[in-house]
Design an enzyme around this catalytic site. Structure first.
Site, PDB file in Angstrom:
ATOM      1  N   ASP A  82      28.366 -46.698 -13.177  1.00  0.00           N
ATOM      2  CA  ASP A  82      29.149 -47.664 -13.947  1.00  0.00           C
ATOM      3  C   ASP A  82      28.330 -48.141 -15.148  1.00  0.00           C
ATOM      4  OD1 ASP A  82      31.359 -49.284 -14.480  1.00  0.00           O
ATOM      5  OD2 ASP A  82      30.533 -50.974 -13.355  1.00  0.00           O
ATOM      6  N   HIS A 174      34.598 -59.453 -17.630  1.00  0.00           N
ATOM      7  CA  HIS A 174      33.587 -59.257 -16.594  1.00  0.00           C
ATOM      8  C   HIS A 174      33.099 -60.606 -16.036  1.00  0.00           C
ATOM      9  CE1 HIS A 174      32.890 -55.271 -18.696  1.00  0.00           C
ATOM     10  NE2 HIS A 174      32.900 -54.897 -17.444  1.00  0.00           N
ATOM     11  N   HIS A 202      38.213 -53.010 -15.945  1.00  0.00           N
ATOM     12  CA  HIS A 202      36.940 -53.618 -15.571  1.00  0.00           C
ATOM     13  C   HIS A 202      37.155 -55.128 -15.456  1.00  0.00           C
ATOM     14  CE1 HIS A 202      33.880 -50.298 -16.502  1.00  0.00           C
ATOM     15  NE2 HIS A 202      35.074 -49.743 -16.557  1.00  0.00           N
ATOM     16  N   GLY A 203      36.296 -55.804 -14.695  1.00  0.00           N
ATOM     17  CA  GLY A 203      36.480 -57.234 -14.520  1.00  0.00           C
ATOM     18  C   GLY A 203      37.703 -57.548 -13.685  1.00  0.00           C
ATOM     19  N   ASN A 225      38.003 -52.198 -11.148  1.00  0.00           N
ATOM     20  CA  ASN A 225      36.618 -52.464 -10.778  1.00  0.00           C
ATOM     21  C   ASN A 225      36.514 -53.879 -10.221  1.00  0.00           C
ATOM     22  OD1 ASN A 225      36.150 -49.983 -11.911  1.00  0.00           O
ATOM     23  ND2 ASN A 225      34.596 -50.683 -13.356  1.00  0.00           N
TER      24      ASN A 225
END
Length: 276
Positions: A82, A174, A202-203, A225
């Protein structure tokens, strides 16, 4: 052996209307809990080694840990790098047995991001490994602000890089510790209208669970994620066991107490993304 690539798990998810969780690992305890959770839910899981994990444990060691877990798992397991920031780092991950790498050139100008991501994609595909890229910048809670993904740039990025999955910035952040914010559905629809690539959030810890489920079933978002909410569970479990018995000192015995809470939390994450 259940070790697979990112494409191996995302293409069925895209076809059948669900998403796969990319669970951010920091050590052996959470890796093992995540695989146990995936087995309990009978679904695939993506084990992710991010920058903080790699700063603590070298990539060759992480690769062996991921592969060991996958070899003994009854469900598909992806060994994923990642936020790899350089070609060399992605190459080391591939050489260390990872089956998927994410190259993050999102802070760079579009043309540079495309050119460098394309290099990583080519290298990865030659090794039989998947590659995720990022277009638009996903910011950090209490840190750098996000720059939303432009649909036209996303279409060009997907077309010119050949990525197997594309991380986008659509209101996600994030390190967010609450789920008060939702994602920009209009921007998601505009992006998926111009590309066929599986999309990644993401986040994901900051996205309400109900919205994760809806997006997994109704959009091209195939991967969320999740890290912060699971780290919070680990921290709470660790504090609880130490507060209950301040005289405990055996590391293994203490960390063992975090296993069940982590597994149950991961099951909750995984179950929300499964097929309806």
């Amino acid at each position: 052996m259940s070790l697979v690539t990112l494409s191996d798990v995302l293409q069925p998810a895209l076809r059948d209307g669900y998403a796969v969780a990319g669970l951010v690992t920091l050590g052996w305890e959470d890796m093992r809990a995540y695989v146990a959770a995936a087995e309990a839910e009978n679904c695939p899981v993506i084990l992710q080694a991010g920058p903080s994990c790699r700063a603590h444990t070298p990539l060759p060691v992480l690769g062996r840990m991921f592969r060991h877990l996958a070899e003994h798992a009854s469900v598909p397991v992806v060994a994923h790098l990642d936020h790899g920031y350089t070609l060399a780092e992605c190459r080391e991950a591939i050489d260390s047995g990872f089956t998927s790498v994410m190259f993050d050139g999102s802070r760079k100008p579009l043309a540079q991001n495309i050119a460098e991501t394309r290099q990583v994609v080519q290298m990865a595909h030659e090794a039989g490994v998947s590659c995720e890229g990022e277009i638009g910048f996903v910011g950090y809670s209490g840190g750098d602000a996000s720059a939303g993904t432009d649909p036209d740039e996303a279409a060009r990025f997907a077309r010119e890089t050949g990525v197997d999955a594309m991380a986008i910035s659509v209101g996600n952040v994030h390190l967010q510790q609450n789920r008060e914010g939702g994602l920009d559905i209009d921007r998601i629809r505009a992006i998926e209208a111009v590309t066929s690539v599986p999309l990644v959030i993401h986040g994901g810890s900051g996205v309400p669970i109900a919205q994760r489920t809806t997006l997994a079933r109704q959009t091209r978002i195939c991967k969320f994620n999740i890290g912060t909410e699971l780290r919070m569970v680990f921290g709470s479990a660790l504090r609880e066991v130490l507060q209950q018995d301040p005289d405990r000192y055996d590391r293994i015995a203490i960390l063992k107490e975090t296993q069940e809470p982590m597994m149950q939390a991961a099951r909750h994450v995984l179950s929300a993304l499964r097929r309806g």
